[in-house]
Enzyme design. Sequence first.
Site: not given
Length: 277
Positions: A134, A147
Site C-alpha cells: 500500500s 494498518y
Amino acid sequence: MSTRSILITGCSSGIGYDAACGLRDRGWRVFASCRQEADCERLRTEGFESPRIDYADTASIHAGLSEVLAATGGTLDALFNNGAFGLPGAVEDLPTDGLREIFETNFFGWHELTRAVIPTMRKQGSGRIVQCSSVLGFVTYSWRGAYASTKYALEGLTDTLRIEMRDTGIDVVLIEPGPITTKIRINSIPHFEKWINWKQSARADQYRSSLLKRLYDGPDGPDPFELPPSAVTAKLVKALESKRPKPRYYVTTATYISGIGRRILPTRWLDWIIAKS
C-alpha cells in the site's frame, strides 16, 4: 505451453476478486482463496477453484496450499498475497492485543504462506511472489497506525526476501496501491468496534468530527485519485508476465505523489502536508 497457475488470497471481493477474474480471462489457472467457506462456495459456483485460507489460522494456510499443490501435481507458478483488514483509530487508543490481531492476518499469515510456497518454487527453479502492499507502506496518515505498521513491516520483509531470492529464479514484487474502491472501510468497522474505546479517548471530539463520519457514513464520493480494483490487476499482470518484473509497482496518482514527497521533502514538511490533507 502449460497453463500458468496462481494462488490469490482475499478473493471474496475487491482487489482479490478482480485479480482472480482478470487473470482467469488471460488464461491463468486461478486458485481464488477466501477466509470464509461461504465465499469459497460462491466462487466455486463461478467456476473457480477456491481453497479456504484464513491467514489467522495456520491449519487453513497449509491445508489450502496442499489442496492447490495436489490439484497442480505439485507446482505453482505464482502467489499473490492480498487478504488484509483495517483497524482504524489513534495509536494511543490502540490496545496491544488489537495490534497483535491485525499483524496475525496482515503480516504473519502472509509470511507463513510465503515460506510454505518457496520450497515448491525452489524445486521448479522459478516463481513469482507478489505482495499487495500500500501507499501506507511508506507514508502514513492519522487513524491508520495499525494498518500502516503492518504494511511498513511487509515492505521491509519483502525487500529483504527479494535480495535473498536473487539466485533462485524466484522474483519477489511489491504492488503499492493508493485509494482503491473496495470494502476495506466497511470491513474495518467490526475491528474498530472491538478494539477502540473512542468514547473514553482524549480524542473523542476528533473521532466524532472526523473518523466516525467517514467510517460509518462513508466519504462524500470517491477519494481523490481513487481507482477501481482493475487498476491493481493491470499492474499485477505486469508483475507476473514481464520477463524481468520491477521490484515495485505504484498504483494511483496518490502513490506517485507520496513517493516523490517521501524522497525529496524534509520529514517535518511531509508531516505538515499529511496532517493538513
